[in-house]
Write a protein that holds these residues in place. Structure first.
Motif, PDB file in Angstrom:
ATOM      1  N   LYS A  78      44.991  43.748  25.711  1.00  0.00           N
ATOM      2  CA  LYS A  78      44.674  43.944  24.306  1.00  0.00           C
ATOM      3  C   LYS A  78      43.364  43.272  23.871  1.00  0.00           C
ATOM      4  N   ILE A  79      43.426  41.933  24.118  1.00  0.00           N
ATOM      5  CA  ILE A  79      42.334  40.891  23.863  1.00  0.00           C
ATOM      6  C   ILE A  79      41.153  41.068  24.772  1.00  0.00           C
ATOM      7  N   TYR A  80      41.166  41.179  26.076  1.00  0.00           N
ATOM      8  CA  TYR A  80      40.209  41.144  26.748  1.00  0.00           C
ATOM      9  C   TYR A  80      39.836  42.393  27.541  1.00  0.00           C
ATOM     10  N   ASN A  81      40.651  43.444  27.558  1.00  0.00           N
ATOM     11  CA  ASN A  81      40.530  44.909  28.114  1.00  0.00           C
ATOM     12  C   ASN A  81      40.683  44.532  29.666  1.00  0.00           C
ATOM     13  N   ILE A  82      41.458  43.420  30.121  1.00  0.00           N
ATOM     14  CA  ILE A  82      41.414  43.059  31.416  1.00  0.00           C
ATOM     15  C   ILE A  82      42.940  43.345  31.934  1.00  0.00           C
ATOM     16  N   ASN A  83      43.085  44.070  33.225  1.00  0.00           N
ATOM     17  CA  ASN A  83      44.394  44.259  33.749  1.00  0.00           C
ATOM     18  C   ASN A  83      44.842  42.940  34.832  1.00  0.00           C
ATOM     19  N   TYR A  84      45.915  42.357  34.696  1.00  0.00           N
ATOM     20  CA  TYR A  84      46.591  41.284  35.526  1.00  0.00           C
ATOM     21  C   TYR A  84      47.874  41.864  35.933  1.00  0.00           C
ATOM     22  N   ASN A  85      48.135  41.852  37.245  1.00  0.00           N
ATOM     23  CA  ASN A  85      49.480  42.431  37.717  1.00  0.00           C
ATOM     24  C   ASN A  85      50.666  41.374  37.377  1.00  0.00           C
ATOM     25  N   PRO A  86      51.662  41.675  36.367  1.00  0.00           N
ATOM     26  CA  PRO A  86      52.731  40.902  36.106  1.00  0.00           C
ATOM     27  C   PRO A  86      53.248  40.442  37.451  1.00  0.00           C
ATOM     28  N   ASP A  87      53.472  41.223  38.592  1.00  0.00           N
ATOM     29  CA  ASP A  87      54.248  40.916  39.669  1.00  0.00           C
ATOM     30  C   ASP A  87      53.436  39.890  40.498  1.00  0.00           C
ATOM     31  N   THR A  88      52.217  40.090  40.577  1.00  0.00           N
ATOM     32  CA  THR A  88      51.305  39.185  41.667  1.00  0.00           C
ATOM     33  C   THR A  88      50.342  38.577  41.142  1.00  0.00           C
ATOM     34  N   GLU A  89      50.082  38.546  39.740  1.00  0.00           N
ATOM     35  CA  GLU A  89      48.958  37.711  39.298  1.00  0.00           C
ATOM     36  C   GLU A  89      49.227  36.793  38.121  1.00  0.00           C
ATOM     37  N   ILE A  90      50.521  36.760  37.702  1.00  0.00           N
ATOM     38  CA  ILE A  90      50.918  35.998  36.371  1.00  0.00           C
ATOM     39  C   ILE A  90      52.209  35.321  36.871  1.00  0.00           C
ATOM     40  N   THR A  91      51.855  33.674  36.593  1.00  0.00           N
ATOM     41  CA  THR A  91      53.018  33.038  36.609  1.00  0.00           C
ATOM     42  C   THR A  91      53.304  32.171  35.474  1.00  0.00           C
ATOM     43  N   VAL A  92      54.579  32.185  34.966  1.00  0.00           N
ATOM     44  CA  VAL A  92      55.133  31.387  33.927  1.00  0.00           C
ATOM     45  C   VAL A  92      55.177  29.977  34.120  1.00  0.00           C
ATOM     46  N   THR A  93      55.022  29.020  33.491  1.00  0.00           N
ATOM     47  CA  THR A  93      54.903  27.399  34.026  1.00  0.00           C
ATOM     48  C   THR A  93      55.487  26.577  32.774  1.00  0.00           C
ATOM     49  N   ALA A  94      55.831  25.334  33.280  1.00  0.00           N
ATOM     50  CA  ALA A  94      56.351  24.607  32.204  1.00  0.00           C
ATOM     51  C   ALA A  94      55.255  23.835  31.659  1.00  0.00           C
ATOM     52  N   GLY A  95      54.360  24.658  30.876  1.00  0.00           N
ATOM     53  CA  GLY A  95      53.353  24.188  29.929  1.00  0.00           C
ATOM     54  C   GLY A  95      51.988  24.225  30.664  1.00  0.00           C
ATOM     55  N   GLY A  96      50.867  23.737  30.129  1.00  0.00           N
ATOM     56  CA  GLY A  96      49.687  23.980  30.642  1.00  0.00           C
ATOM     57  C   GLY A  96      49.190  22.955  31.555  1.00  0.00           C
TER      58      GLY A  96
END
Length: 381
Positions: A78-96
């Protein structure tokens, strides 16, 4: 005595802990450490409670709750009009900070060189050194903390492995321009240099400016770890939740370390945030919220002898005290706590060489009443 060889012999307790402890001892107003003194949205805490009651109390999947990763992907699109794959390109972390540590650990080998721009968030250089890497610093100067990319190019060598960016920047509040991004693209074109882009203040950008994430530039995105923070976004720094966006090949390396460093992070909070950020209004107004606080704090300090530097983003206001004192900034900050009851951070702490420009940093992520009380004291300095 045991013979222990320190891996970080020159590192002591962070200045944030030191100043917060001093503020507590002297009952001072704490504008040093970057955290709000107001509550996050009660609707968000209710969602956490609901998630606990609904049974989200065991380990989350190592890369993160799938609903949260999908929500992050949707938000980024929505913000950047860019697609990151939730399965292979996004990792949730314990903070920045954990995301930064993990990305560096995944990539940096002994002898690798990492370019950082100082003043810099204080975890960058120690982590590189811990890994046997070599830090090459480019020192930014007040009041605008701009970058001469021709000078940056002179730091390059055959061992340059990574450049760390931070925009909006902590502690200066400066932001990268389109000219900066184009210059960076030209510098790294045809190289194997990677980028670690610390964008935890991505939504805290003021005066109609646009956050120029590396994600907006394909030549940068394909070689970048992008770090973000829910703590900054949701006024909940104590939750220590963030995420890392990166192309699949970089994410694979990131997760190899992540699985042994943290494995997974707080399960009910992930579920709650996934629900919460589905509504863009829960984060779209944050820039205006903090711009109002910046302006309010700035207006209160007009009667003081502090000279405020430009603040285009983050929730930090830097100020020069060179018309007040010739003291070192560390000494001035200690006296500010003890004699005037306000805690700030000396900006020299963000330079490895402790470069002192007689500038200190205030955090304005506070109740207006807190800012007013602090300004009342600062006017008397």
């Amino acid at each position: 005595m045991l013979n222990i060889q320190s891996k970080l012999p020159g590192v002591n307790t962070t200045i944030f802990s030191v100043m917060s402890k001093l503020a507590s001892e002297y009952n001072a107003i704490n504008l040093s450490q970057g955290f709000p003194d107001y509550a996050c949205d009660p609707n968000l805490t209710e969602l956490v409670s609901k998630a606990m009651k609904d049974g989200y109390n065991q380990y989350a999947p190592m890369p993160g709750n799938i609903f949260l990763k999908e929500a992050i992907a949707e938000k980024v699109n929505k913000i950047y009009n860019i697609n990151y794959n939730p399965d292979t390109e996004i990792t949730v972390t314990a903070g920045g900070t954990q995301a930064i540590f993990t990305a560096l650990t995944a990539i940096i080998n002994p002898g690798d060189e990492v370019i950082i721009f100082e003043p810099a968030y204080d975890c960058y250089a120690p982590t590189v050194k811990l890994l046997g890497g070599l830090v090459k610093t480019y020192e930014l100067s007040p009041p605008n903390y701009g970058i001469d990319w021709d000078m940056v190019k002179k730091l390059f060598s055959a061992n340059t492995r990574m450049i760390i960016l931070n925009s909006p920047q902590n502690p200066t509040g400066s932001i990268l321009s389109s000219q900066d991004m184009e210059s960076l693209i030209k510098l790294i074109r045809g190289t194997d240099i990677l980028i670690l882009s610390d964008e935890v203040y991505e939504h805290l950008i003021f005066d109609g400016e646009t956050h120029l994430s590396v994600m907006r530039y394909p030549e940068l995105r394909e070689r970048s770890f992008v770090v973000a923070s829910f703590g900054k976004l949701l006024h909940a720094t104590g939750w220590k939740l963030g995420y890392c966006l990166a192309p699949e090949d970089l994410t694979k390396e990131f997760r190899k370390v992540h699985q042994f460093n943290v494995f997974s992070v707080n399960s009910p909070m992930q579920q709650a945030i996934a629900e919460y950020i589905k509504e863009p209004e829960h984060y779209n107004g944050i820039a205006a919220f903090f711009q109002e606080k910046r302006n309010y704090f700035s207006s209160l300090l007009q009667k003081s002898r502090f000279k405020l530097l430009p603040c285009k983003g983050s929730y930090f206001q830097c100020a020069s005290y060179d018309q007040i004192s010739n003291e070192k900034d560390t000494e001035f900050c200690i006296r500010l706590v003890k004699e005037f009851g306000v805690a700030a951070i000396p900006v020299s702490a963000f330079y490895q060489k402790n470069t002192d420009h007689k500038i200190i940093r205030f955090c304005f992520a506070k109740e207006n009443s807190t800012l007013a009380s602090a300004a009342e004291k600062l006017i008397n300095v």
